[in-house]
Design an enzyme around this catalytic site. Structure first.
Site, PDB file in Angstrom:
ATOM      1  N   CYS A  49     -18.665  22.657  -3.754  1.00  0.00           N
ATOM      2  CA  CYS A  49     -19.170  23.949  -4.222  1.00  0.00           C
ATOM      3  C   CYS A  49     -19.778  24.772  -3.086  1.00  0.00           C
ATOM      4  O   CYS A  49     -20.037  25.965  -3.266  1.00  0.00           O
ATOM      5  CB  CYS A  49     -20.259  23.750  -5.276  1.00  0.00           C
ATOM      6  SG  CYS A  49     -19.795  22.805  -6.719  1.00  0.00           S
ATOM      7  N   HIS A  63     -24.136  25.843 -10.562  1.00  0.00           N
ATOM      8  CA  HIS A  63     -22.768  25.660 -11.056  1.00  0.00           C
ATOM      9  C   HIS A  63     -22.782  24.573 -12.122  1.00  0.00           C
ATOM     10  O   HIS A  63     -23.230  23.450 -11.867  1.00  0.00           O
ATOM     11  CB  HIS A  63     -21.840  25.241  -9.912  1.00  0.00           C
ATOM     12  CG  HIS A  63     -20.472  24.840 -10.364  1.00  0.00           C
ATOM     13  ND1 HIS A  63     -19.725  25.596 -11.243  1.00  0.00           N
ATOM     14  CD2 HIS A  63     -19.710  23.741 -10.075  1.00  0.00           C
ATOM     15  CE1 HIS A  63     -18.562  24.991 -11.463  1.00  0.00           C
ATOM     16  NE2 HIS A  63     -18.527  23.864 -10.778  1.00  0.00           N
ATOM     17  N   HIS A 103     -20.615  22.704 -15.661  1.00  0.00           N
ATOM     18  CA  HIS A 103     -19.366  22.485 -16.371  1.00  0.00           C
ATOM     19  C   HIS A 103     -19.603  22.605 -17.877  1.00  0.00           C
ATOM     20  O   HIS A 103     -18.999  21.880 -18.672  1.00  0.00           O
ATOM     21  CB  HIS A 103     -18.792  21.113 -16.033  1.00  0.00           C
ATOM     22  CG  HIS A 103     -18.286  20.997 -14.636  1.00  0.00           C
ATOM     23  ND1 HIS A 103     -17.741  19.830 -14.131  1.00  0.00           N
ATOM     24  CD2 HIS A 103     -18.231  21.895 -13.614  1.00  0.00           C
ATOM     25  CE1 HIS A 103     -17.383  20.019 -12.860  1.00  0.00           C
ATOM     26  NE2 HIS A 103     -17.667  21.256 -12.541  1.00  0.00           N
ATOM     27  N   GLU A 108     -29.723  40.114 -28.874  1.00  0.00           N
ATOM     28  CA  GLU A 108     -31.032  40.232 -28.223  1.00  0.00           C
ATOM     29  C   GLU A 108     -31.104  39.511 -26.880  1.00  0.00           C
ATOM     30  O   GLU A 108     -31.727  40.000 -25.933  1.00  0.00           O
ATOM     31  CB  GLU A 108     -32.115  39.697 -29.166  1.00  0.00           C
ATOM     32  CG  GLU A 108     -33.537  39.866 -28.662  1.00  0.00           C
ATOM     33  CD  GLU A 108     -34.029  41.300 -28.670  1.00  0.00           C
ATOM     34  OE1 GLU A 108     -35.133  41.540 -28.129  1.00  0.00           O
ATOM     35  OE2 GLU A 108     -33.331  42.186 -29.208  1.00  0.00           O
ATOM     36  N   HIS A 113     -12.924  25.282 -16.314  1.00  0.00           N
ATOM     37  CA  HIS A 113     -13.731  24.597 -15.309  1.00  0.00           C
ATOM     38  C   HIS A 113     -15.230  24.727 -15.585  1.00  0.00           C
ATOM     39  O   HIS A 113     -15.902  23.722 -15.802  1.00  0.00           O
ATOM     40  CB  HIS A 113     -13.379  25.172 -13.930  1.00  0.00           C
ATOM     41  CG  HIS A 113     -14.085  24.533 -12.782  1.00  0.00           C
ATOM     42  ND1 HIS A 113     -13.545  24.465 -11.512  1.00  0.00           N
ATOM     43  CD2 HIS A 113     -15.306  23.940 -12.678  1.00  0.00           C
ATOM     44  CE1 HIS A 113     -14.386  23.860 -10.699  1.00  0.00           C
ATOM     45  NE2 HIS A 113     -15.463  23.535 -11.397  1.00  0.00           N
TER      46      HIS A 113
END
Length: 242
Positions: A107, A125, A127, A148, A204
């Protein structure tokens, strides 16, 4: 660069090396709970409980000045230790600290894109299944309005946050076999959508960033709520945009 040398280092059951005290360890060892290395471990445990980073998937990165702290690849998130954290110079893109026997997160280029292009202070990040499902239910962008929770999301291109009747738009990019290959598509979509604080990756997950890691956490939680709600709205035939 990954170290392939032979070292004597203790490992825990997750396979993570426990390094001895050294000059580089001073970058990640601190009694301060708000130190980036400690925060990454705390957030990884939190996201594991939420089901967002099962197995060894997902990751967290925090920027502190020129230093970028990054969770490694291949370590169970709920067992993450400060000793497992990589540290990189944002300016030189060279590692200041590389844990023995661990690999840098794939990443990393994506995290760096949020720092270089948005000046963010943290990037998350996950999943999340809600994120994955929404990439299957929407085409090029995820859209939702008149909820909201949208008010927790920043405008980015101007001061303040979205209003209840504003439309939240999050772009979706296609997945690749290797995560690092998402770097160029991510950079392109960030430039194309200057008002987004997140990007979905088809089948992903999602990348979310913010001015600080705490802001990124808030945005991620709010967005995941909206993603889950959108899935339920779709199942009931309710339009997500009013």
């Amino acid at each position: 660069m990954v170290c392939n040398c032979s070292h004597s280092a203790k490992q825990d059951e997750s396979g993570a090396a426990k390094l001895p005290e050294s000059e580089s360890d001073s970058l990640i060892l601190s009694d301060d709970p708000n130190h980036p290395a400690n925060l990454i471990c705390e957030l990884c445990k939190n996201f594991y409980v939420n089901g967002w980073v099962t197995g060894t998937g997902g990751g967290v990165s925090i920027r502190d000045g020129d230093k970028v702290f990054i969770a490694p690849s291949g370590v169970q998130k709920e067992r993450m230790l400060p000793e497992n954290i990589f540290v990189m110079s944002l300016n030189s893109k060279k590692y200041l600290r590389e844990p023995i026997s661990l690999k840098p997160s794939s990443c990393t280029p994506l995290f760096l894109a949020s720092y270089d292009l948005r000046g963010s202070g943290g990037c998350i990040h996950t999943h999340s299944q809600n994120a994955v499902m929404c990439t299957l239910l929407f085409d090029d962008v995820f859209e939702i309005s008149h909820v909201e929770q949208i008010k927790a999301i920043p405008r980015i291109t101007e001061a303040g946050y979205l209003n209840y009747n504003d439309k939240l738009v999050i772009p979706i990019i296609e997945n690749t076999n290797f995560e690092q290959d998402l770097e160029d598509p991510l950079k392109e979509i960030i430039k194309k959508y200057p008002g987004t604080t997140a990007v979905l990756v088809r089948r992903h997950g999602i990348y979310v960033w913010g001015e600080t890691v705490w802001k990124a956490k808030i945005y991620n939680e709010a967005i995941d709520y909206l993603l889950e709600l959108a899935v339920k709205m779709k199942l009931h035939g309710i339009p997500t945009v009013k």
